[in-house]
Design a protein around this motif. Structure first.
Motif, PDB file in Angstrom:
ATOM      1  N   PRO A   1       0.730  -1.167   0.078  1.00  0.00           N
ATOM      2  CA  PRO A   1      -0.039   0.037  -0.020  1.00  0.00           C
ATOM      3  C   PRO A   1       0.792   1.241  -0.014  1.00  0.00           C
ATOM      4  O   PRO A   1       1.985   1.378  -0.108  1.00  0.00           O
ATOM      5  N   TRP A   2       0.235   2.404   0.210  1.00  0.00           N
ATOM      6  CA  TRP A   2       0.707   3.707   0.359  1.00  0.00           C
ATOM      7  C   TRP A   2       1.884   4.078   1.407  1.00  0.00           C
ATOM      8  O   TRP A   2       2.855   4.516   1.169  1.00  0.00           O
ATOM      9  N   LEU A   3       1.584   3.504   2.507  1.00  0.00           N
ATOM     10  CA  LEU A   3       2.440   3.653   3.553  1.00  0.00           C
ATOM     11  C   LEU A   3       3.558   2.574   3.466  1.00  0.00           C
ATOM     12  O   LEU A   3       3.320   1.292   3.511  1.00  0.00           O
ATOM     13  N   GLY A   4       4.851   3.245   3.197  1.00  0.00           N
ATOM     14  CA  GLY A   4       5.874   2.105   2.879  1.00  0.00           C
ATOM     15  C   GLY A   4       6.878   2.199   3.862  1.00  0.00           C
ATOM     16  O   GLY A   4       7.806   1.178   4.019  1.00  0.00           O
ATOM     17  N   TRP A   5       7.009   2.974   4.833  1.00  0.00           N
ATOM     18  CA  TRP A   5       7.768   2.922   6.127  1.00  0.00           C
ATOM     19  C   TRP A   5       7.717   4.038   7.032  1.00  0.00           C
ATOM     20  O   TRP A   5       7.190   5.081   6.786  1.00  0.00           O
ATOM     21  N   THR A   6       7.881   3.685   8.461  1.00  0.00           N
ATOM     22  CA  THR A   6       7.739   4.469   9.346  1.00  0.00           C
ATOM     23  C   THR A   6       8.929   4.456  10.305  1.00  0.00           C
ATOM     24  O   THR A   6       9.484   3.415  10.188  1.00  0.00           O
ATOM     25  N   ASP A   7       9.220   5.442  11.128  1.00  0.00           N
ATOM     26  CA  ASP A   7      10.253   5.257  12.085  1.00  0.00           C
ATOM     27  C   ASP A   7      10.136   4.413  13.315  1.00  0.00           C
ATOM     28  O   ASP A   7      11.131   3.974  13.872  1.00  0.00           O
ATOM     29  N   GLY A   8       8.788   4.193  13.603  1.00  0.00           N
ATOM     30  CA  GLY A   8       8.468   3.286  14.822  1.00  0.00           C
ATOM     31  C   GLY A   8       8.897   3.910  16.129  1.00  0.00           C
ATOM     32  O   GLY A   8       8.486   3.297  17.338  1.00  0.00           O
ATOM     33  N   SER A   9       9.147   5.420  16.169  1.00  0.00           N
ATOM     34  CA  SER A   9       9.708   5.710  17.466  1.00  0.00           C
ATOM     35  C   SER A   9       9.162   7.074  17.702  1.00  0.00           C
ATOM     36  O   SER A   9       9.183   7.529  18.851  1.00  0.00           O
ATOM     37  N   CYS A  10       8.338   7.752  16.805  1.00  0.00           N
ATOM     38  CA  CYS A  10       7.801   9.197  17.048  1.00  0.00           C
ATOM     39  C   CYS A  10       6.616   9.010  17.967  1.00  0.00           C
ATOM     40  O   CYS A  10       6.076   7.703  18.130  1.00  0.00           O
ATOM     41  N   ARG A  11       6.085  10.077  18.523  1.00  0.00           N
ATOM     42  CA  ARG A  11       4.981   9.920  19.371  1.00  0.00           C
ATOM     43  C   ARG A  11       3.913   9.395  18.619  1.00  0.00           C
ATOM     44  O   ARG A  11       2.915   8.922  19.326  1.00  0.00           O
ATOM     45  N   TYR A  12       3.729   9.593  17.382  1.00  0.00           N
ATOM     46  CA  TYR A  12       2.514   9.062  16.584  1.00  0.00           C
ATOM     47  C   TYR A  12       2.519   7.613  16.412  1.00  0.00           C
ATOM     48  O   TYR A  12       1.698   6.854  16.859  1.00  0.00           O
ATOM     49  N   CYS A  13       3.857   7.159  16.089  1.00  0.00           N
ATOM     50  CA  CYS A  13       3.970   5.562  15.924  1.00  0.00           C
ATOM     51  C   CYS A  13       3.832   5.071  17.319  1.00  0.00           C
ATOM     52  O   CYS A  13       2.948   3.881  17.356  1.00  0.00           O
ATOM     53  N   ARG A  14       4.204   5.623  18.249  1.00  0.00           N
ATOM     54  CA  ARG A  14       4.130   4.890  19.657  1.00  0.00           C
ATOM     55  C   ARG A  14       2.822   4.864  20.296  1.00  0.00           C
ATOM     56  O   ARG A  14       2.424   4.531  21.357  1.00  0.00           O
ATOM     57  N   SER A  15       1.841   5.624  19.635  1.00  0.00           N
ATOM     58  CA  SER A  15       0.335   5.567  19.967  1.00  0.00           C
ATOM     59  C   SER A  15      -0.570   5.173  19.034  1.00  0.00           C
ATOM     60  O   SER A  15      -1.803   5.532  18.947  1.00  0.00           O
ATOM     61  N   GLY A  16      -0.072   4.165  18.213  1.00  0.00           N
ATOM     62  CA  GLY A  16      -0.963   3.519  17.057  1.00  0.00           C
ATOM     63  C   GLY A  16      -1.337   4.418  16.164  1.00  0.00           C
ATOM     64  O   GLY A  16      -2.396   4.326  15.455  1.00  0.00           O
ATOM     65  N   ARG A  17      -0.564   5.656  15.901  1.00  0.00           N
ATOM     66  CA  ARG A  17      -1.112   6.507  14.732  1.00  0.00           C
ATOM     67  C   ARG A  17       0.132   6.418  13.853  1.00  0.00           C
ATOM     68  O   ARG A  17       0.418   7.808  13.561  1.00  0.00           O
ATOM     69  N   GLU A  18       0.511   5.379  13.390  1.00  0.00           N
ATOM     70  CA  GLU A  18       1.727   5.377  12.571  1.00  0.00           C
ATOM     71  C   GLU A  18       1.305   6.240  11.095  1.00  0.00           C
ATOM     72  O   GLU A  18       2.299   6.345  10.470  1.00  0.00           O
ATOM     73  N   ASN A  19      -0.073   6.136  10.828  1.00  0.00           N
ATOM     74  CA  ASN A  19      -0.306   6.911   9.547  1.00  0.00           C
ATOM     75  C   ASN A  19      -0.063   8.498   9.434  1.00  0.00           C
ATOM     76  O   ASN A  19      -0.014   9.135   8.650  1.00  0.00           O
ATOM     77  N   LEU A  20       0.420   8.972  10.819  1.00  0.00           N
ATOM     78  CA  LEU A  20       0.682  10.531  10.746  1.00  0.00           C
ATOM     79  C   LEU A  20       2.401  10.470  11.345  1.00  0.00           C
ATOM     80  O   LEU A  20       2.758  11.492  11.851  1.00  0.00           O
ATOM     81  N   CYS A  21       3.015   9.265  11.325  1.00  0.00           N
ATOM     82  CA  CYS A  21       4.602   9.576  11.359  1.00  0.00           C
ATOM     83  C   CYS A  21       5.011  10.614  11.051  1.00  0.00           C
ATOM     84  O   CYS A  21       4.831  11.051   9.628  1.00  0.00           O
ATOM     85  N   ASP A  22       5.986  11.381  11.684  1.00  0.00           N
ATOM     86  CA  ASP A  22       6.641  12.546  11.156  1.00  0.00           C
ATOM     87  C   ASP A  22       7.571  12.222   9.925  1.00  0.00           C
ATOM     88  O   ASP A  22       7.867  13.200   9.302  1.00  0.00           O
ATOM     89  N   ARG A  23       8.051  11.049  10.025  1.00  0.00           N
ATOM     90  CA  ARG A  23       9.191  10.870   9.024  1.00  0.00           C
ATOM     91  C   ARG A  23       8.659   9.468   7.943  1.00  0.00           C
ATOM     92  O   ARG A  23       9.456   9.028   7.385  1.00  0.00           O
ATOM     93  N   ALA A  24       7.255   9.362   7.924  1.00  0.00           N
ATOM     94  CA  ALA A  24       6.752   8.198   7.202  1.00  0.00           C
ATOM     95  C   ALA A  24       7.188   8.469   5.701  1.00  0.00           C
ATOM     96  O   ALA A  24       7.380   9.539   5.201  1.00  0.00           O
ATOM     97  N   ARG A  25       7.571   7.362   5.053  1.00  0.00           N
ATOM     98  CA  ARG A  25       7.878   7.301   3.476  1.00  0.00           C
ATOM     99  C   ARG A  25       6.746   6.671   2.963  1.00  0.00           C
ATOM    100  O   ARG A  25       6.208   5.567   3.430  1.00  0.00           O
ATOM    101  N   PHE A  26       6.434   7.200   1.639  1.00  0.00           N
ATOM    102  CA  PHE A  26       5.173   6.722   0.966  1.00  0.00           C
ATOM    103  C   PHE A  26       5.548   5.905  -0.287  1.00  0.00           C
ATOM    104  O   PHE A  26       6.435   6.508  -1.212  1.00  0.00           O
ATOM    105  N   THR A  27       4.947   4.726  -0.664  1.00  0.00           N
ATOM    106  CA  THR A  27       5.366   3.827  -1.933  1.00  0.00           C
ATOM    107  C   THR A  27       4.775   4.767  -3.091  1.00  0.00           C
ATOM    108  O   THR A  27       3.792   5.451  -2.933  1.00  0.00           O
TER     109      THR A  27
END
Ligand SMILES: [Zn+2]
Ligand SMILES: [Zn+2]
Length: 324
Positions: free
Chosen positions: A82-108
């Protein structure tokens, strides 16, 4: 390998022969079977999404076979990307089940090369097995039109009367899910687009009509998939007190000024950004139970520019899918 490449915004895609991409740590190499074209791809080509990797292999609704095994997938297994291709897994969004909002997300197909190609390489944490019972072509639109459409529908809560604005790829899937859930669907299209209105009725909508006109009944929620800001006040006017208007697209033309009374009465206006892996797992489990049937129009990889032009015109129903 052959790929369609975007060199710069507002230029046609170019057919290129590229070196086969090599999988790094945590990645799997894939042989692409099908890749659906998304409205978001048009926003990238038109320069409305301003930061693509260039040159870029677009495409983020990929159905593929694993060519080099990873930790999660075996060689030969069928996966979707899908569109979401990578997240850092460590920002406050990733740590709260909101990886769609990850500050450093990379998209396919935006930050990362995607599926308008014979092969691609992806982070295996962001791949999903495709449910049996779907051919490759039919599965491709589930990966974005389906996933992000489903996230959009979820924000409608338990609304019974749902308006769907813009009846393209996402709507044709989500209409089926909403009807399966026992909701009443009202489809809003471009004025006079009788072919699309008939398509919506065929998929279970109880009414179909013009997007800027009044609905036949008050709505409990409206989902906007067309990138047209004027639809926001129209949809707010159509929903009752406490109702929600959910914007499912990544880009929209400006929303016209509107009186506060349209929002008054605890109406909610919100956007949907990307998807989480949990959305993907939930939707891909649900789709065969509905069962969602996608309508697709296949194009050869080399015909990507034609597929894009046809999507822009809105001249077919369902999804365009590229086959390498
Ligand atoms: Zn993050
Ligand atoms: Zn998309």
């Amino acid at each position: 390998m052959r790929a369609m490449v975007l060199d710069a915004p507002r230029q046609p895609l170019r057919l290129a022969e590229l070196p086969a991409p090599q999988a790094g740590p945590g990645q799997v190499a894939l042989e692409v079977s099908a890749c659906a074209v998304c409205r978001t791809d048009l926003h990238i080509f038109d320069g409305e999404l301003t930061e693509p990797k260039l040159p870029l292999v677009p495409g983020h609704q990929i159905v593929a076979r694993v060519a080099t095994a990873g930790e999660r997938f075996e060689r030969g297994q069928r996966v979707g990307v899908p569109w979401l291709g990578w997240t850092d897994g460590s920002c406050r969004y990733c740590r709260s089940g909101r990886e769609n909002l990850c500050d450093r997300a990379r998209f396919t197909g935006y930050d990362l090369d995607g599926g308008y190609a014979e092969q691609t390489v992806v982070d295996e944490r962001f791949c999903f097995p495709i449910p049996d019972g779907y051919e490759d072509l039919q599965a491709a639109p589930l990966l974005c039109a389906g996933l992000i459409g489903y996230r959009t529908l979820r924000f409608a809560g338990d609304a019974e009367r749902i308006g769907i604005y813009g009846f393209g790829a996402a709507a044709h899937i989500i209409c089926q899910v909403a009807v399966h859930q026992g909701r009443r669907v009202f489809a809003f299209t471009r004025a006079g687009d009788e072919a699309t209105q008939a398509f919506a009725l065929e998929l279970g909508a109880e009414w179909a009509g013009d997007g800027l006109g009044p609905p036949p009944d008050e709505l409990d929620a409206a989902l906007i998939f067309a990138p047209v800001g004027e639809l926001v006040p129209a949809a707010l006017r159509a929903v009752g007190k406490g109702g929600s208007v959910v914007c499912g697209g990544i880009h929209m033309s400006d929303i016209p000024a509107m009186p506060y009374e349209l929002l008054w009465g605890e109406r909610v206006l919100r956007s949907v950004a990307n998807l989480t892996r949990a959305d993907a797992e939930e939707f891909l489990a649900l789709a065969p139970r509905v069962p969602v049937r996608t309508r697709v129009e296949p194009f050869a990889l080399e015909q990507a520019n034609e597929a894009v032009a046809r999507l822009r015109e809105g001249s077919f129903r369902g999804s365009a899918v590229l086959v390498p």
